[in-house]
Design an enzyme around this catalytic site. Sequence first.
Site, PDB file in Angstrom:
ATOM      1  N   GLU A   1     -83.574 -51.516 -39.794  1.00 28.89           N
ATOM      2  CA  GLU A   1     -82.744 -50.414 -40.338  1.00 28.89           C
ATOM      3  C   GLU A   1     -82.752 -50.437 -41.865  1.00 28.89           C
ATOM      4  O   GLU A   1     -81.768 -50.071 -42.510  1.00 28.89           O
ATOM      5  CB  GLU A   1     -81.304 -50.521 -39.850  1.00 28.89           C
ATOM      6  CG  GLU A   1     -81.167 -50.483 -38.357  1.00 28.89           C
ATOM      7  CD  GLU A   1     -80.970 -49.091 -37.833  1.00 28.89           C
ATOM      8  OE1 GLU A   1     -81.072 -48.136 -38.635  1.00 28.89           O
ATOM      9  OE2 GLU A   1     -80.736 -48.965 -36.623  1.00 28.89           O
TER      10      GLU A   1
ATOM     11  N   GLY B   1     -71.630 -79.335 -37.602  1.00 27.71           N
ATOM     12  CA  GLY B   1     -72.550 -80.476 -37.602  1.00 27.71           C
ATOM     13  C   GLY B   1     -73.644 -80.275 -36.569  1.00 27.71           C
ATOM     14  O   GLY B   1     -74.163 -79.166 -36.409  1.00 27.71           O
TER      15      GLY B   1
HETATM   16  P1  TGC Z   1     -87.810 -40.039 -50.061  1.00 31.84           P
HETATM   17  O1  TGC Z   1     -88.882 -39.272 -50.761  1.00 31.84           O
HETATM   18  O2  TGC Z   1     -86.762 -40.739 -50.876  1.00 31.84           O
HETATM   19  O3  TGC Z   1     -87.052 -39.123 -49.016  1.00 31.84           O
HETATM   20  C1  TGC Z   1     -87.751 -38.272 -48.102  1.00 31.84           C
HETATM   21  C2  TGC Z   1     -86.815 -37.177 -47.666  1.00 31.84           C
HETATM   22  O4  TGC Z   1     -85.728 -37.739 -46.938  1.00 31.84           O
HETATM   23  C3  TGC Z   1     -84.482 -37.435 -47.588  1.00 31.84           C
HETATM   24  N1  TGC Z   1     -83.639 -38.631 -47.427  1.00 31.84           N
HETATM   25  C4  TGC Z   1     -82.650 -38.684 -46.553  1.00 31.84           C
HETATM   26  N2  TGC Z   1     -82.136 -37.764 -45.708  1.00 31.84           N
HETATM   27  C5  TGC Z   1     -81.116 -38.127 -44.919  1.00 31.84           C
HETATM   28  N3  TGC Z   1     -80.602 -39.362 -44.929  1.00 31.84           N
HETATM   29  C6  TGC Z   1     -81.089 -40.330 -45.765  1.00 31.84           C
HETATM   30  N4  TGC Z   1     -80.590 -41.575 -45.740  1.00 31.84           N
HETATM   31  C7  TGC Z   1     -82.156 -40.012 -46.624  1.00 31.84           C
HETATM   32  N5  TGC Z   1     -82.882 -40.689 -47.554  1.00 31.84           N
HETATM   33  C8  TGC Z   1     -83.778 -39.821 -48.019  1.00 31.84           C
HETATM   34  C9  TGC Z   1     -84.838 -37.173 -49.017  1.00 31.84           C
HETATM   35  O5  TGC Z   1     -83.898 -36.365 -49.644  1.00 31.84           O
HETATM   36  C10 TGC Z   1     -86.172 -36.457 -48.841  1.00 31.84           C
HETATM   37  O6  TGC Z   1     -85.916 -35.126 -48.419  1.00 31.84           O
HETATM   38  P2  TGC Z   1     -86.905 -33.933 -48.885  1.00 31.84           P
HETATM   39  O7  TGC Z   1     -86.296 -32.719 -48.266  1.00 31.84           O
HETATM   40  O8  TGC Z   1     -86.875 -33.971 -50.386  1.00 31.84           O
HETATM   41  O9  TGC Z   1     -88.264 -34.289 -48.333  1.00 31.84           O
HETATM   42  O10 TGC Z   1     -88.516 -41.051 -49.073  1.00 31.84           O
HETATM   43  P3  TGC Z   1     -89.432 -42.292 -49.379  1.00 31.84           P
HETATM   44  O11 TGC Z   1     -90.708 -42.067 -48.647  1.00 31.84           O
HETATM   45  O12 TGC Z   1     -89.504 -42.570 -50.848  1.00 31.84           O
HETATM   46  O13 TGC Z   1     -88.631 -43.479 -48.656  1.00 31.84           O
HETATM   47  C11 TGC Z   1     -87.321 -43.764 -48.987  1.00 31.84           C
HETATM   48  C12 TGC Z   1     -86.799 -45.024 -48.288  1.00 31.84           C
HETATM   49  C13 TGC Z   1     -87.624 -46.242 -48.673  1.00 31.84           C
HETATM   50  C14 TGC Z   1     -85.389 -45.231 -48.770  1.00 31.84           C
HETATM   51  C15 TGC Z   1     -86.753 -44.862 -46.786  1.00 31.84           C
HETATM   52  O14 TGC Z   1     -87.932 -44.441 -46.277  1.00 31.84           O
HETATM   53  C16 TGC Z   1     -86.217 -46.050 -46.042  1.00 31.84           C
HETATM   54  O15 TGC Z   1     -85.018 -46.066 -45.789  1.00 31.84           O
HETATM   55  N6  TGC Z   1     -87.037 -47.089 -45.614  1.00 31.84           N
HETATM   56  C17 TGC Z   1     -86.573 -48.121 -44.688  1.00 31.84           C
HETATM   57  C18 TGC Z   1     -87.152 -47.830 -43.314  1.00 31.84           C
HETATM   58  C19 TGC Z   1     -86.183 -48.108 -42.221  1.00 31.84           C
HETATM   59  O16 TGC Z   1     -84.998 -48.254 -42.400  1.00 31.84           O
HETATM   60  N7  TGC Z   1     -86.706 -48.171 -41.025  1.00 31.84           N
HETATM   61  C20 TGC Z   1     -85.864 -48.362 -39.876  1.00 31.84           C
HETATM   62  C21 TGC Z   1     -86.645 -48.177 -38.601  1.00 31.84           C
HETATM   63  S1  TGC Z   1     -85.598 -48.009 -37.194  1.00 31.84           S
HETATM   64  C22 TGC Z   1     -84.956 -49.510 -36.934  1.00 31.84           C
HETATM   65  O17 TGC Z   1     -85.131 -50.429 -37.648  1.00 31.84           O
HETATM   66  C23 TGC Z   1     -84.115 -49.607 -35.731  1.00 31.84           C
HETATM   67  S2  TGC Z   1     -83.493 -51.178 -35.403  1.00 31.84           S
HETATM   68  C24 TGC Z   1     -82.474 -50.681 -34.150  1.00 31.84           C
HETATM   69  C25 TGC Z   1     -81.643 -51.722 -33.594  1.00 31.84           C
HETATM   70  O18 TGC Z   1     -82.155 -52.496 -32.780  1.00 31.84           O
HETATM   71  O19 TGC Z   1     -80.414 -51.719 -33.900  1.00 31.84           O
HETATM   72  P1  FAD Z   2     -92.383 -54.430 -44.757  1.00 31.88           P
HETATM   73  O1  FAD Z   2     -92.066 -53.017 -45.030  1.00 31.88           O
HETATM   74  O2  FAD Z   2     -93.820 -54.827 -44.695  1.00 31.88           O
HETATM   75  O3  FAD Z   2     -91.644 -55.317 -45.843  1.00 31.88           O
HETATM   76  C1  FAD Z   2     -91.992 -56.687 -46.108  1.00 31.88           C
HETATM   77  C2  FAD Z   2     -91.198 -57.138 -47.339  1.00 31.88           C
HETATM   78  O4  FAD Z   2     -91.572 -56.338 -48.478  1.00 31.88           O
HETATM   79  C3  FAD Z   2     -89.695 -56.971 -47.166  1.00 31.88           C
HETATM   80  O5  FAD Z   2     -89.030 -58.049 -47.755  1.00 31.88           O
HETATM   81  C4  FAD Z   2     -89.384 -55.690 -47.938  1.00 31.88           C
HETATM   82  O6  FAD Z   2     -88.066 -55.664 -48.441  1.00 31.88           O
HETATM   83  C5  FAD Z   2     -90.404 -55.768 -49.067  1.00 31.88           C
HETATM   84  N1  FAD Z   2     -90.726 -54.447 -49.610  1.00 31.88           N
HETATM   85  C6  FAD Z   2     -91.306 -53.384 -48.987  1.00 31.88           C
HETATM   86  N2  FAD Z   2     -91.412 -52.336 -49.796  1.00 31.88           N
HETATM   87  C7  FAD Z   2     -90.885 -52.718 -50.996  1.00 31.88           C
HETATM   88  C8  FAD Z   2     -90.679 -52.065 -52.240  1.00 31.88           C
HETATM   89  N3  FAD Z   2     -91.005 -50.774 -52.445  1.00 31.88           N
HETATM   90  N4  FAD Z   2     -90.115 -52.774 -53.235  1.00 31.88           N
HETATM   91  C9  FAD Z   2     -89.731 -54.067 -53.054  1.00 31.88           C
HETATM   92  N5  FAD Z   2     -89.902 -54.735 -51.899  1.00 31.88           N
HETATM   93  C10 FAD Z   2     -90.461 -54.074 -50.873  1.00 31.88           C
HETATM   94  N6  FAD Z   2     -88.197 -49.971 -35.961  1.00 31.88           N
HETATM   95  C11 FAD Z   2     -88.096 -48.816 -35.246  1.00 31.88           C
HETATM   96  O7  FAD Z   2     -88.645 -47.785 -35.619  1.00 31.88           O
HETATM   97  N7  FAD Z   2     -87.348 -48.794 -34.099  1.00 31.88           N
HETATM   98  C12 FAD Z   2     -86.725 -49.879 -33.611  1.00 31.88           C
HETATM   99  O8  FAD Z   2     -86.053 -49.814 -32.573  1.00 31.88           O
HETATM  100  C13 FAD Z   2     -86.834 -51.111 -34.336  1.00 31.88           C
HETATM  101  N8  FAD Z   2     -86.283 -52.250 -33.827  1.00 31.88           N
HETATM  102  C14 FAD Z   2     -86.550 -53.443 -34.446  1.00 31.88           C
HETATM  103  C15 FAD Z   2     -86.146 -54.636 -33.834  1.00 31.88           C
HETATM  104  C16 FAD Z   2     -86.447 -55.858 -34.413  1.00 31.88           C
HETATM  105  C17 FAD Z   2     -86.063 -57.127 -33.725  1.00 31.88           C
HETATM  106  C18 FAD Z   2     -87.119 -55.899 -35.668  1.00 31.88           C
HETATM  107  C19 FAD Z   2     -87.442 -57.213 -36.329  1.00 31.88           C
HETATM  108  C20 FAD Z   2     -87.517 -54.730 -36.274  1.00 31.88           C
HETATM  109  C21 FAD Z   2     -87.259 -53.487 -35.663  1.00 31.88           C
HETATM  110  N9  FAD Z   2     -87.722 -52.288 -36.218  1.00 31.88           N
HETATM  111  C22 FAD Z   2     -87.609 -51.114 -35.530  1.00 31.88           C
HETATM  112  C23 FAD Z   2     -88.569 -52.309 -37.415  1.00 31.88           C
HETATM  113  C24 FAD Z   2     -87.816 -52.525 -38.724  1.00 31.88           C
HETATM  114  O9  FAD Z   2     -87.127 -51.375 -39.085  1.00 31.88           O
HETATM  115  C25 FAD Z   2     -88.825 -52.949 -39.801  1.00 31.88           C
HETATM  116  O10 FAD Z   2     -89.223 -54.278 -39.487  1.00 31.88           O
HETATM  117  C26 FAD Z   2     -88.263 -52.857 -41.184  1.00 31.88           C
HETATM  118  O11 FAD Z   2     -88.017 -51.526 -41.566  1.00 31.88           O
HETATM  119  C27 FAD Z   2     -89.189 -53.503 -42.232  1.00 31.88           C
HETATM  120  O12 FAD Z   2     -90.513 -53.103 -42.075  1.00 31.88           O
HETATM  121  P2  FAD Z   2     -91.684 -54.210 -42.012  1.00 31.88           P
HETATM  122  O13 FAD Z   2     -91.307 -55.231 -41.004  1.00 31.88           O
HETATM  123  O14 FAD Z   2     -92.951 -53.480 -41.832  1.00 31.88           O
HETATM  124  O15 FAD Z   2     -91.647 -54.922 -43.416  1.00 31.88           O
END
Ligand code: TGC
Ligand code: FAD
Length: 392
Positions: free
Chosen positions: A371, A347
């Site tokens: 992530e 609540g």
């Molecule tokens: P795509 O063309 O699919 O892949 C590019 C290359 O990467 C390989 N690959 C991987 N390798 C290892 N592990 C994986 N999970 C992999 N996924 C893909 C793939 O085979 C390819 O290799 P190659 O040799 O053919 O070049 O890439 P794309 O540009 O289409 O993007 C794919 C997508 C959207 C899935 C990826 O970019 C993605 O996961 N986007 C989300 C971004 C994200 O998670 N950002 C996180 C930033 S860090 C963060 O948020 C920290 S928060 C920390 C905290 O406070 O806890």
């Molecule tokens: P966008 O990519 O602009 O996405 C906006 C919306 O569009 C989302 O709903 C998404 O799902 C949607 N979208 C995007 N692309 C598509 C698609 N192809 N099809 C359908 N929907 C789509 N990053 C680091 O590198 N290091 C860090 O330590 C880190 N720490 C973080 C801590 C906090 C508190 C926060 C909030 C973020 C952090 N991040 C970090 C960044 C985080 O990984 C990004 O915010 C996240 O990956 C999403 O990117 P964006 O915010 O630019 O959203």
Amino acid sequence: MKPDLFESPDYYNLDDLLTEEQKLVRTAARDWVKRDVSPIIEEAAQKAEFPKQIIKGLADIGAFGPYIPEEYGGAGLDQISYGLIMQEIERGDSGVRSTASVQSSLVMYPIFKFGNEEQRQKYLPKLASGEYMGCFGLTEPDHGSNPGGMVTNFKDKGDHYLLNGAKMWISNSPFADIAVVWAKSEEGRIYGLIVERGMEGFSTPETHNKWSLRASATGELIFDNVKVPKENLLPNKSGLGAPLMCLDSARFGIAWGVIGAAMDCYDTALRYAKERHQFGKPIGSFQLQQKKLAEMITEITKAQLLAWRLGTLRNEGKATSAQISMAKRNNVDMALKIARDARQILGGMGISGEYSIMRHMMNLESVVTYEGTHDIHLLITGMDITGLNAFK
Ligand code: TGC
Ligand code: FAD
């Protein structure tokens, strides 16, 4: 904040699946959270301050590099132990778990995996002890879900690299000693570079006004003609796959961590439902409240099974990235829904800092986005099962 009375649920006797070592590691983390995190975390979150005094404790429970070999200062544990540590820390606060995730999976892991021996020796022991804190720069202002489009770049200037660009939303950036930064070479290939605080042209402004992860420091990384020594480039892997491998490890930790946040919300709501009376009865005697609680423990149990199985696959080196995505997405969603329902059971008290639920709920709004967002992980599963790419 009320005293921490947490009792961990184990509805399916999952402890029977854990080794003695895994249980000991979990107990150490659980006791530390109760003693050193619970009493201070609400105030830190309200003040939007990262509680730096917990760094040593995180190092002591093995939260910095749980699976990094002991020769580099890590704890040399298996993946399930790593998951259990993340679970216990996030039971306290997702922001504290963020600090540990970044240090372990996004800073120590790439140095261990893609660095050379000199880099490992230079950085890993100090990161494991908390003497150095690190951050991970992948996300940019215009490239979040699509990190491959990054514009941060470096040029070869003979005796050094010249780094330019900017990263945003970077956990730990305002106080990190080093940053593992992903940037494109002149050929457009992605590499990791270790950038150290104090390098000229490198700044880390803090991001303010967050309603979520308030006990975690978030900031930018700005590179204005930063001269990075050549020996700071991680030589052993390039391409987007390198940072994505780090994300696999961190996402796995999140899949476990959020179970802790969910357990804390469930445990708090269960206790409150038995103690709080309305209409002359405990509110836990009403069917609508029992439905919420019964569904919570069901979802927590399913998430625990998913995480445990994934940990087993990781220990065997068999887990796929898509399997990790499924667990991250499912378990964060599960925790967020539980936090919202638990908040309702309390609540009006549900919005108060006397209880941890609202803080967990707000934190999880970041965890569902960072992530890889909830939608991005669904598209990863979709691509895995159909073979068709729906991202672009
Ligand atoms: P795509 O063309 O699919 O892949 C590019 C290359 O990467 C390989 N690959 C991987 N390798 C290892 N592990 C994986 N999970 C992999 N996924 C893909 C793939 O085979 C390819 O290799 P190659 O040799 O053919 O070049 O890439 P794309 O540009 O289409 O993007 C794919 C997508 C959207 C899935 C990826 O970019 C993605 O996961 N986007 C989300 C971004 C994200 O998670 N950002 C996180 C930033 S860090 C963060 O948020 C920290 S928060 C920390 C905290 O406070 O806890
Ligand atoms: P966008 O990519 O602009 O996405 C906006 C919306 O569009 C989302 O709903 C998404 O799902 C949607 N979208 C995007 N692309 C598509 C698609 N192809 N099809 C359908 N929907 C789509 N990053 C680091 O590198 N290091 C860090 O330590 C880190 N720490 C973080 C801590 C906090 C508190 C926060 C909030 C973020 C952090 N991040 C970090 C960044 C985080 O990984 C990004 O915010 C996240 O990956 C999403 O990117 P964006 O915010 O630019 O959203």
